[in-house]
Design a protein around this motif. Structure first.
Motif, short mmCIF file in Angstrom:
data_model
loop_
_atom_site.label_atom_id
_atom_site.label_comp_id
_atom_site.label_asym_id
_atom_site.label_seq_id
_atom_site.Cartn_x
_atom_site.Cartn_y
_atom_site.Cartn_z
N PHE A 40 -1.64 -13.94 70.30
CA PHE A 40 -2.67 -13.36 71.16
C PHE A 40 -2.65 -14.04 72.53
N LEU A 43 0.13 -12.56 74.53
CA LEU A 43 -0.22 -11.21 74.97
C LEU A 43 -1.11 -11.26 76.22
N ALA A 88 -10.67 -9.04 71.64
CA ALA A 88 -10.05 -7.71 71.74
C ALA A 88 -11.02 -6.70 72.37
N TRP A 134 -3.11 0.43 74.82
CA TRP A 134 -2.82 -0.83 74.12
C TRP A 134 -4.08 -1.59 73.77
N THR A 135 -5.12 -1.51 74.60
CA THR A 135 -6.36 -2.22 74.24
C THR A 135 -7.06 -1.53 73.07
N LYS A 137 -5.44 0.05 70.66
CA LYS A 137 -4.63 -0.36 69.51
C LYS A 137 -4.93 -1.80 69.11
N LEU A 138 -5.05 -2.68 70.11
CA LEU A 138 -5.36 -4.08 69.83
C LEU A 138 -6.69 -4.21 69.10
N LYS A 141 -6.33 -2.80 65.48
CA LYS A 141 -5.53 -3.67 64.61
C LYS A 141 -6.26 -4.98 64.30
N THR A 142 -6.98 -5.51 65.28
CA THR A 142 -7.71 -6.75 65.05
C THR A 142 -8.84 -6.51 64.05
N VAL A 158 1.72 -9.62 67.36
CA VAL A 158 0.80 -8.84 68.20
C VAL A 158 1.44 -8.32 69.48
N VAL A 162 1.49 -4.39 69.74
CA VAL A 162 0.58 -3.75 70.70
C VAL A 162 1.31 -3.18 71.90
#
Length: 168
Positions: A40, A43, A88, A134-135, A137-138, A141-142, A158, A162
């Motif tokens: 993270f 990222l 996230a 992507w945010t 998705k992040l 997923k988180t 990640v 992502v």
């Protein structure tokens, strides 16, 4: 080619917003790194650099338009989070706010019939589609990685998970 004072101020505001976003991502990276969430942290470090580059582009656009831009101060970002989901969610919120700001800036460029400003903003409009994706998705997923093992596995992958092919 001259730029109106209103549009100049709006570009300066957006450049400063990009620096503020970079600083926010850096704070997220530090929070993650301090808790050994190295994936993270990586990222958010990638995002820090990208947002700094965006800020430079906004200010250099003004310089190219024969303006000496004013770089403003950037307030301290949030640096305390309850957990990775909160981090996230903060990234998710940052990008939605930035999208709204880019759209407003584009609307101003349209209203002022500043074609160079409109053309400059086109890549940023498209970039925000990617940033929101992507945010989103992040955050999903988180939230899905709702146990220590799931978060550990997500942390290991990640950046690729992502950002996919655009991972640096």
């Amino acid at each position: 080619m001259a730029i109106s004072p209103t549009l100049q101020a709006a570009f300066e505001t957006q450049g400063n917003r990009e620096f503020a976003t970079a600083k926010a991502y850096f704070a997220m990276a530090c929070w993650c790194e301090a808790r050994n969430w190295s994936g993270f942290a990586k990222l958010f470090t990638v995002q820090t650099s990208e947002e700094q580059e965006h800020a430079h582009q906004f200010f250099h656009f003004l310089v190219d338009r024969d303006v000496s831009p004013e770089v403003g101060s950037v307030p301290a970002p949030t640096s305390k989070f309850s957990d990775l989901i909160a981090v996230a969610k903060a990234a998710f919120d940052l990008e939605r706010a930035n999208t709204a700001a880019i759209h407003a800036l584009y609307e101003l460029a349209l209203a002022e019939k500043d074609y160079a400003a409109q053309a400059f903003l086109h890549p940023f409009l498209l970039e925000q589609v990617e940033e929101e994706a992507w945010t989103d998705k992040l955050l999903d997923k988180t939230r899905q990685a709702n146990c220590a093992g799931g978060l550990f596995n997500l942390d290991r992958h990640v950046v690729r998970e992502v950002l996919g092919d655009q991972a640096k």
